[in-house]
Motif scaffolding. Structure first.
Motif, PDB file in Angstrom:
ATOM      1  N   UNK A 117       2.457  13.641 -10.499  1.00  0.00           N
ATOM      2  CA  UNK A 117       2.147  12.306  -9.976  1.00  0.00           C
ATOM      3  C   UNK A 117       3.217  11.313 -10.425  1.00  0.00           C
ATOM      4  N   UNK A 118       3.607  11.420 -11.685  1.00  0.00           N
ATOM      5  CA  UNK A 118       4.679  10.561 -12.173  1.00  0.00           C
ATOM      6  C   UNK A 118       5.930  10.755 -11.321  1.00  0.00           C
ATOM      7  N   UNK A 119       6.264  12.019 -11.066  1.00  0.00           N
ATOM      8  CA  UNK A 119       7.462  12.309 -10.290  1.00  0.00           C
ATOM      9  C   UNK A 119       7.330  11.771  -8.863  1.00  0.00           C
ATOM     10  N   UNK A 120       6.112  11.779  -8.331  1.00  0.00           N
ATOM     11  CA  UNK A 120       5.935  11.328  -6.956  1.00  0.00           C
ATOM     12  C   UNK A 120       6.295   9.860  -6.806  1.00  0.00           C
ATOM     13  N   UNK A 121       6.012   9.078  -7.816  1.00  0.00           N
ATOM     14  CA  UNK A 121       6.379   7.669  -7.777  1.00  0.00           C
ATOM     15  C   UNK A 121       7.878   7.517  -7.594  1.00  0.00           C
ATOM     16  N   UNK A 122       8.578   8.318  -8.369  1.00  0.00           N
ATOM     17  CA  UNK A 122      10.023   8.306  -8.242  1.00  0.00           C
ATOM     18  C   UNK A 122      10.432   8.889  -6.891  1.00  0.00           C
ATOM     19  N   UNK A 123       9.736   9.963  -6.466  1.00  0.00           N
ATOM     20  CA  UNK A 123      10.133  10.667  -5.245  1.00  0.00           C
ATOM     21  C   UNK A 123       9.974   9.794  -4.007  1.00  0.00           C
ATOM     22  N   UNK A 124       8.934   8.961  -3.992  1.00  0.00           N
ATOM     23  CA  UNK A 124       8.736   8.096  -2.827  1.00  0.00           C
ATOM     24  C   UNK A 124       9.964   7.222  -2.607  1.00  0.00           C
ATOM     25  N   UNK A 125      10.549   6.750  -3.713  1.00  0.00           N
ATOM     26  CA  UNK A 125      11.771   5.974  -3.580  1.00  0.00           C
ATOM     27  C   UNK A 125      12.961   6.860  -3.284  1.00  0.00           C
ATOM     28  N   UNK A 126      13.027   7.985  -3.985  1.00  0.00           N
ATOM     29  CA  UNK A 126      14.223   8.824  -3.885  1.00  0.00           C
ATOM     30  C   UNK A 126      14.349   9.500  -2.531  1.00  0.00           C
ATOM     31  N   UNK A 127      13.237   9.783  -1.863  1.00  0.00           N
ATOM     32  CA  UNK A 127      13.355  10.433  -0.558  1.00  0.00           C
ATOM     33  C   UNK A 127      13.980   9.492   0.466  1.00  0.00           C
ATOM     34  N   UNK A 128      13.904   8.189   0.207  1.00  0.00           N
ATOM     35  CA  UNK A 128      14.575   7.243   1.120  1.00  0.00           C
ATOM     36  C   UNK A 128      16.076   7.521   1.105  1.00  0.00           C
ATOM     37  N   UNK A 129      16.618   7.733  -0.091  1.00  0.00           N
ATOM     38  CA  UNK A 129      18.051   8.024  -0.123  1.00  0.00           C
ATOM     39  C   UNK A 129      18.320   9.420   0.435  1.00  0.00           C
ATOM     40  N   UNK A 130      17.365  10.332   0.228  1.00  0.00           N
ATOM     41  CA  UNK A 130      17.498  11.641   0.863  1.00  0.00           C
ATOM     42  C   UNK A 130      17.471  11.495   2.379  1.00  0.00           C
ATOM     43  N   UNK A 131      16.715  10.514   2.841  1.00  0.00           N
ATOM     44  CA  UNK A 131      16.583  10.311   4.286  1.00  0.00           C
ATOM     45  C   UNK A 131      17.927   9.986   4.929  1.00  0.00           C
ATOM     46  N   UNK A 132      18.828   9.368   4.152  1.00  0.00           N
ATOM     47  CA  UNK A 132      20.154   9.041   4.687  1.00  0.00           C
ATOM     48  C   UNK A 132      20.805  10.304   5.256  1.00  0.00           C
TER      49      UNK A 132
END
Lengths: 581, 343
Positions: free
Chosen positions: B269-284
């Protein structure tokens, strides 16, 4: 897919079902014949239980007694087929009402566990799922065996909690284990094991970690269950706990049963040397001033006669030594809980610890005794009151000024494992504690560490080991050596022997007495165990809810208790097995 | 995973409630909880303010005359500009003012929701972002949800086993966590779109089109979260309450799903908080590979053309998403582990 916990019952194929050719000699409710258990580690089989046999009748209690590592828990778990990963169970027969359990399939096991055999583990705080309300855990026991519907189960949970003596069960059922007191959650755990009225209850150290009054309640509850015709297998390291309940006692050591007989015979006329040492190890009023352990054990060399000990003999102290070494006057400590309520953990507590004596503080969990210890160590700030160490003001000093005096007072906690850096070996732990040895060469420091180890009865080889590879007793010896390192005047022992088996506890208590005699140490000894307090103390404080309710010599407190609470505590003490001369 | 459900009896009416000393919950609970919420929001504002300031500082520190850059972006060619031309641009964007004034103007604009105007598209940045944010948010949420599904199934199946399966479990986690989005996306595209023809090559706005891009983001994330969850899972399997449950007659699968799983998901769950933001950069990367519309493509375009208001707008947006995601994480935490509520 291999299961993680289910054990392999190896011999089912090898030996034909005994019912066919060899009728079991004795048909109780449960009979175990020649049970052996081994664990496979790196391809090698390690035998941990050898040829254990016993028979359990309805309404009877068989107790298995032994220290940790004696194989008693493994024996109990084998009876329900949950011996653990990589285990191999071998037995001539394990008969439950005539059915051989060795041949049981996984499915059959699941129908037996919970419904026919209930199991109670040690500490309900971790033995009940800490994230769920206790009511759900109890309901789960019912649901797993398809008992009733949701509504009926909810009602049954309340009934069960009420039956084990939980007040206001409707509210308690919704609380998690951490929201309940130790006694209430242990009752909830017992309720979950009793849910389906099993014929057999296996209780593995059900009262360890409980306060004495709670322990008495839990034992009474088990006795009541036994009265109803349930058979009980009680596992404990403490003979005094077992004495209350057992009809038959097995004493285990190193995986073997060394003595087996009726409770009366084992407790009053023990035949085996080891049983006798276990009985003698229980500290009590009668043991005061006597050694608990047998002769010095193999690991522990008595440091008393050592000539080398001179180098660390009581040093002439430069401090004023006329008054008490540690004195507390009107200590008050309040805490604010997260929801804003203020509790007074320590309420006007005063005491004086005289040089070379032991002051015992006894009380149940939450009585403020550990907070008092922290105040004495100046690890917590005081709300009011003063602590004086060696005649000097101790509590009001600033921390840098306090540091110079700090080596005069040391502490040993209940669980040394968590107070050691797990990546440091014992030698490094002790080297680190030589705070006053800055000028010494490495070799000289190491020699002092070896000397410290000898003082606490540890051979030099132990020093290279890491905390995880030390036994509980060895760890506590290292913790004591660490406390001794700066050569303190006072040692605060906060439940220092509470986590140890009775036999190991006896050795550590003997060591503490020896060290006190040799070095003139003063102990502030904090414990919930009345027997230990009685054995060791010169003066006793009884604490309840942050207040000292009674103080006096052990003789006064234990033989002529004045306060009702002290009387209640003493009446809760389990029957002591008779001590053998 | 609700704490109370219909099988617990209804709460007794206040009058009939038995007199029991409550252990910890006192009626004053609301005030500390309120304070905690205020602290959380205060923290979020500080983070957003910091992100905005950093974005502005980066913009100001870039070499070259800003007005020249803006003109060149519009014209699509790099040439010298006359002072008259530059003066007009400076006037329009307030570039002649001292830096402090520019900064205050910028922050003031942010407070009323004005992210500036795109150099290239002549539109407000907020409008540019709003047009493109939908597909990206859909992609991000789908990816995080998929990664949870994959991770939970795989860990529950393989953690704490003996033999071959145990080894395979951890190896797959590590391998998956190390897969680059770019490579994984192309492989998925080649196999499932071009090879098998199950999914469209250009993902577009359709529901089925989102599967491959989301998988591209989800697989490495699942591996990453799986590593953390597996450790906790195996630790929980050894806990006494698991043995208690087995002793009650619960099977291995039941124990895994009903007890152990809940204990092991906190790190994920902790990682998901980070992942929600980080997948945006992955989305690039993913949006480029699968030719999807979205904020990622806008960001790539804006960076290439030095369209700084758009870049800073997206940076602030991502910061805001991180903040929101972490607030959600805090909420999820207390749902999974109610003990944290009182801590």
């Amino acid at each position: 897919m291999t299961s993680t916990i289910d054990s392999v019952h190896a011999p089912a194929a090898r030996t034909p079902t005994p019912r066919a050719d060899t009728p079991a000699p004795k048909r109780g409710r449960l009979s175990v014949a020649n049970l052996s258990v081994a664990f496979r580690r790196n391809g090698i089989l390690h035998q941990v239980v050898h040829d254990v046999s016993f028979c359990l009748e309805p309404g009877q209690c068989v107790a298995i007694v032994g220290e940790s590592g004696s194989g008693k828990s493994v024996t109990a778990r084998s009876i329900v087929g949950l011996t653990g990963k990589n285990s191999v169970v071998d037995a001539q027969s394990i008969l439950l009402d005539g059915d051989d359990l060795r041949a049981a399939t996984k499915r059959q096991w699941r129908r037996i566990r919970g419904r026919r055999i209930g199991f109670i583990l040690q500490d309900a705080l971790v033995s009940l799922d800490p994230l769920r309300p206790v009511g759900k855990e109890i309901a789960e026991a019912l649901a797993l065996h398809h008992w009733g519907n949701r509504r009926q189960r909810a009602a049954k949970v309340i009934d069960l909690l009420r039956a084990v003596g939980v007040p206001a069960p409707e509210n308690r059922a919704r609380q998690r284990p951490d929201e309940l007191s130790g006694g209430l959650r242990q009752r909830a755990l017992i309720a979950s094991a009793l849910a389906l009225d099993p014929e057999i209850i296996i209780a593995d150290e059900p009262t360890t970690a409980l306060d004495v009054t709670v322990q008495a309640q839990v034992l009474a509850l088990l006795a009541e269950t036994k009265e109803r015709g349930v058979s009980v297998i009680l596992i404990s390291h403490d003979l005094s706990v077992v004495a209350h309940l057992a009809d038959h006692i097995l004493v285990m050591k190193g995986g073997r049963v060394v003595e087996s007989g009726s409770a009366d015979q084992v407790l009053n006329d023990p035949r085996h040397e080891y049983t006798r040492s276990l009985i003698n190890a229980v500290p009590s009023e009668l043991t005061r001033g006597k050694r608990l352990g047998a002769a010095p054990s193999d690991t522990a060399t008595t440091p008393a006669a050592d000539a080398v000990a001179v180098s660390i003999a009581p040093r002439p102290t430069d401090h004023d030594c006329s008054g008490p070494v540690l004195q507390a006057v009107d200590l008050v400590k309040r805490f604010t809980t997260p929801d804003g309520t203020v509790t007074t953990a320590v309420d006007h507590v005063s005491f004086a610890l005289e040089r070379g004596t032991t002051l015992g503080i006894v009380g149940e969990s939450g009585s403020g005794k550990s907070t008092t210890a922290r105040l004495a160590l100046a690890l917590s700030s005081l709300d009011s009151g003063t602590v004086t160490l060696l005649g000097q003001d101790w509590s009001s000093l600033s921390e840098p000024r306090r540091r110079a005096l700090r080596r005069e007072i040391a502490v040993v906690y209940q669980d040394p494992l968590s107070s050691f850096d797990p990546r440091w070996n014992a030698e490094r732990i002790l080297l680190d504690s030589l705070t006053d040895a800055a000028g010494l060469s490495t070799a000289a420091k190491k020699a002092r560490v070896v000397e410290l180890a000898r003082q606490v009865g540890l051979p030099q080889e132990i020093l290279q080991r890491f905390p995880l590879n030390l036994s509980g007793g060895q760890r506590q010896r290292i913790a004591i050596a660490r406390a001794l390192a700066p050569n303190p005047s006072v040692i605060v022992l906060d439940e220092a022997v509470s986590a140890l088996d009775v036999s190991i506890q006896a050795q550590i208590l003997d060591l503490l007495v020896d060290l006190q005699r040799q070095r003139g140490l003063s102990y502030l000894f904090i414990s919930h165990d009345l027997g230990v307090i009685n054995h060791l103390s010169d003066q006793v404080l009884v604490m309840k809810d942050g207040v000292v309710v009674e103080r006096g010599t052990p003789d006064d407190i234990f033989n002529r208790p004045a306060h009702p609470y002290t009387r209640e505590l003493i009446s809760s003490l389990p029957d002591h097995p008779r001590r053998n001369p | 995973m609700t704490r109370t459900s219909s099988n617990s009896p209804p709460r007794p009416a206040p009058g009939t409630r038995p007199v029991v000393p409550t252990l910890r919950r006192s009626p004053t609970l609301t005030w500390p909880r309120l304070r905690r919420i205020v602290e959380k929001i205060g923290g979020a504002v500080v983070v957003l303010f910091g992100a905005a300031t950093a974005a502005f500082a980066a913009q100001a520190a870039l070499p070259g005359d800003r007005a020249t850059v803006i003109l060149n972006i519009r014209a699509g060619q790099a040439i010298e500009r006359t002072p008259a031309e530059l003066a007009q641009i400076n006037e329009q964007y307030g570039l002649q003012n001292p830096l402090v004034v520019q900064y205050l103007d910028y922050i003031g604009g942010l407070l009323v929701g004005d992210l500036g105007t795109s150099y290239q598209q002549f539109k407000p940045v907020s409008e540019v972002i709003l047009q493109q944010i939908g597909p990206t948010v859909a992609l991000t949420l789908t990816a995080v949800a998929l990664s949870w599904l994959i991770m939970i199934a795989w860990v529950t199946l393989t953690a704490g086993r003996t033999g071959r399966l145990a080894g395979a479990g951890a190896v797959v986690d590590t391998t998956a966590a190390g897969l680059p989005h770019y490579w994984l996306g192309i492989i998925l595209l080649l196999v499932f779109s071009l090879g098998l023809g199950w999914f469209p090559v250009i993902s577009g706005p359709s529901a089925i089109g989102i599967v491959l891009p989301a998988l591209t983001l989800a697989i490495p994330l699942a591996g990453f979260m799986g590593q953390a969850t597996r450790t906790e899972f195996e630790r929980s399997l050894e806990q006494p309450f698991v043995i208690s449950a087995r002793m009650r007659g619960m099977g291995d699968t039941g124990v895994r799903l009903r007890h152990v799983l809940r204990h092991s998901v906190l790190p994920a769950i902790t990682l998901s908080g980070w992942a929600l933001g980080a997948t945006i950069s992955g989305a690039v990367v993913v949006e480029t590979v699968f030719s999807r519309p979205g904020i990622g493509k806008v960001l790539v375009g804006a960076v290439n053309s030095q369209d700084l208001p758009v870049v800073t707008g997206i940076v602030i947006l991502i910061a805001a998403l991180y903040v929101v995601a972490n607030l959600l994480v805090d909420l999820a935490y207390t749902l999974v582990d109610p003990r944290l509520k009182s801590a």
